[in-house]
Scaffold this active site. Structure first.
Site, PDB file in Angstrom:
ATOM      1  N   CYS A  49       0.952  -1.231  -0.070  1.00 39.52           N
ATOM      2  CA  CYS A  49      -0.065   0.110  -0.092  1.00 39.52           C
ATOM      3  C   CYS A  49       0.841   1.376   0.092  1.00 39.52           C
ATOM      4  O   CYS A  49       1.570   1.525  -0.923  1.00 39.52           O
ATOM      5  CB  CYS A  49      -0.949   0.011   1.013  1.00 39.52           C
ATOM      6  SG  CYS A  49      -2.462   1.022   0.952  1.00 39.52           S
TER       7      CYS A  49
ATOM      8  N   HIS B 240      -3.588  -5.599   0.975  1.00 42.69           N
ATOM      9  CA  HIS B 240      -3.386  -5.972   2.415  1.00 42.69           C
ATOM     10  C   HIS B 240      -3.714  -7.341   2.527  1.00 42.69           C
ATOM     11  O   HIS B 240      -4.615  -7.761   2.120  1.00 42.69           O
ATOM     12  CB  HIS B 240      -4.112  -5.107   3.428  1.00 42.69           C
ATOM     13  CG  HIS B 240      -3.866  -3.543   3.458  1.00 42.69           C
ATOM     14  ND1 HIS B 240      -2.670  -3.115   4.071  1.00 42.69           N
ATOM     15  CD2 HIS B 240      -4.570  -2.404   2.862  1.00 42.69           C
ATOM     16  CE1 HIS B 240      -2.537  -1.902   3.958  1.00 42.69           C
ATOM     17  NE2 HIS B 240      -3.569  -1.493   3.270  1.00 42.69           N
TER      18      HIS B 240
END
Length: 502
Positions: A331, A437
């Site tokens: 991310c 994630h």
């Protein structure tokens, strides 16, 4: 409507989240349909539900303990700090904007109907709701229009367990002071006190418990012993963030402890593999000896990249990477690894800046937030990550940037999302980045990655032990339930539930 019990604490990190999770598992074991609830959560660790909505990680953990799917109604308001005085405000799983603390508190009364609607809807579907408070109910400067502590207890007409952490010291003063700072009607809601994280001989503690009951007029319903259980923890005080190194571990993994680190639960499964040491680092010398460097997610990518630069960590990571150390970004960490970052709309701090130059990508921040679960399959990466070719992946995305691959850059994986198929991430030699994630949560990804790291060091990869994360979590929740069930006066607690909801 469901019966309710609420867990409040004398302070943050007193053990509210874990005690609430224990009650969720106990009630589930006893045959009830149970769900967690927290009106307002403040955390950088969040989760995306199947319908693409964002909620706090603690309520996800509690939902797992209850054996139910995470539902955004369990956490209708989530605050994700963006600075010391401001947060991104998420209501019913959707971003409504950034607010300063003063602006948020001014709008708080308008949030009460939203909280009530979410709670009532959840309570109509379950037998018992375990409600968690936030911080302390005795924050007298914040009590007006409270929706998360005694204000929530009144809204749900819930009895309250007040928990204090003896491991931090001052537990008697904390419990007594909290009770006495509350209004008489609020004190009346407290049905019992719980002392958490006790180490030692209970008989030595008993005289203090007797005096505490006499002083407060509240029964001590239990003393929960300290126990090293392995549960997902969203609290910034989590001990797992302390930098540490296990010298005998075959593989050393360094996760950079960014100032606005988010979703560090991404690395929980890594920490549970025997022979692997995960340490969270914030200085240059702590990076020494790392076999893999991970740049994690962050709520403020550009600010944290500036910190990485001024701390000397960026230059150290670049040198180690040139020398052959692989780097993985997730991310915000993925965004940092590119050639440039720009924020024309002021989503973060505005402006443009150069990235670390490890990946041929560029990122532009936009106001729209991507929140989705996804399943995928790794394509044909290079370097150490070639060991993941064809491996299935699963996880979720939470980001506000759009990343474009430059030149002949290769994507890391192909994802199937609710809105269709897309390519994700980038791989370039021993550098790899992804928006997903949870990508490190499954044995399908972990085992070949660790095996490749071991083979790179000339070690026997056959020594890696198989790891089942789902079975492991279930074992931890059951151990937690057994610990708390034996420590609390459960018959009295059940009577309190019955009396308060007769």
């Amino acid at each position: 409507m469901a019966k309710a019990i609420m867990v409040q604490g004398t302070a943050s990190n007193a053990g509210k989240s874990v005690l609430a999770a224990a009650l969720c598992r106990i009630f589930k074991q006893d045959g009830y349909r149970v769900a967690p609830f927290k009106a307002q959560n403040m955390a950088l660790n969040s989760y995306i539900t199947k319908d693409g909505l964002e909620m706090g990680r603690a309520q996800v953990m509690q939902a797992e303990a209850a054996g139910v799917a995470p539902d955004v109604r369990m956490n209708p308001i989530l605050l994700k700090p963006t600075s010391d005085v401001g947060s991104q405000v998420i209501v019913n799983g959707t971003v409504v904007g950034n607010r300063s603390a003063k602006e948020y508190w001014g709008d708080k009364k308008a949030l009460r109907p939203i909280v009530k609607e979410a709670y009532d809807s959840l309570a109509a579907a379950y037998d018992i709701i375990v409600i968690e408070g936030a911080g302390s109910p005795a924050e007298i400067n914040l009590k007006q229009d409270d929706i998360v502590n005694m204000g929530m207890a009144k809204l749900a007409d819930a009895p309250v367990l007040l928990v204090g952490d003896i491991d931090r010291g001052g537990v008697f003063a904390s419990l007594y002071g909290t009770v006495k700072l509350l209004e008489p009607d609020e004190q009346a809601r407290i049905c019992g006190l719980v002392i958490n994280k006790f180490r030692g001989d209970l008989t030595i503690l008993q005289p203090g418990l007797d005096q505490l009951e006499a002083l407060t007029g509240k029964p001590v319903l239990g003393v929960v012993p300290h126990c090293a259980l392995d549960l997902d923890d969203e609290d910034s005080l989590s001990e797992r963030l302390d930098a540490r190194r296990t010298a005998h571990a075959a593989i050393q993994i360094a996760v950079v402890r960014l100032p606005h680190l988010s979703n560090f639960t991404d690395f929980g499964a890594l920490e549970r593999i025997s022979g692997v040491a995960v340490r969270y680092v914030s200085t240059v010398h702590q990076l020494e000896g790392a076999d893999l460097i991970i740049l994690p997610g962050t709520k403020s990518t550009m600010d944290d990249l500036r910190w990485l630069r001024t701390s000397g960590l960026e230059a150290k990571i670049q040198r180690m990477h040139r020398a052959g150390t692989p780097v993985l970004g997730i991310c915000g960490g993925y965004q940092m690894m590119g050639r440039s970052l720009s924020d024309p709309d002021g989503v973060e701090s505005g402006g443009e800046m150069a990235g670390m130059g490890l990946l041929p990508i560029e990122t532009i921040f936009r106001a729209a937030k991507t929140t989705t679960q996804a399943e995928g399959r790794v394509l044909k990466p290079e370097g150490i990550f070639a060991a993941l070719t064809g491996v299935p992946t699963v996880g979720y995305e939470i980001h506000m940037g759009e990343t474009r691959l430059l030149e002949d850059a290769q994507p890391f994986q192909r994802l199937q999302r609710a809105d269709g198929t897309t390519e994700d991430g980038c791989v370039f030699g021993n550098a790899c980045g992804t928006y997903l994630h949870g990508v490190l949560d499954t044995p399908a990804v972990l085992e070949p990655l660790i095996a490749a790291l071991m083979e790179q060091k000339g070690l026997d990869a056959c020594k890696i032990e198989a790891f089942d994360p789902i079975a492991y979590k279930e074992e931890q929740y059951n151990k937690l339930a057994d610990l708390v069930r034996s420590a609390l006066d459960m018959p009295t607690l059940y009577r309190i539930l019955e009396v308060n909801h007769a």
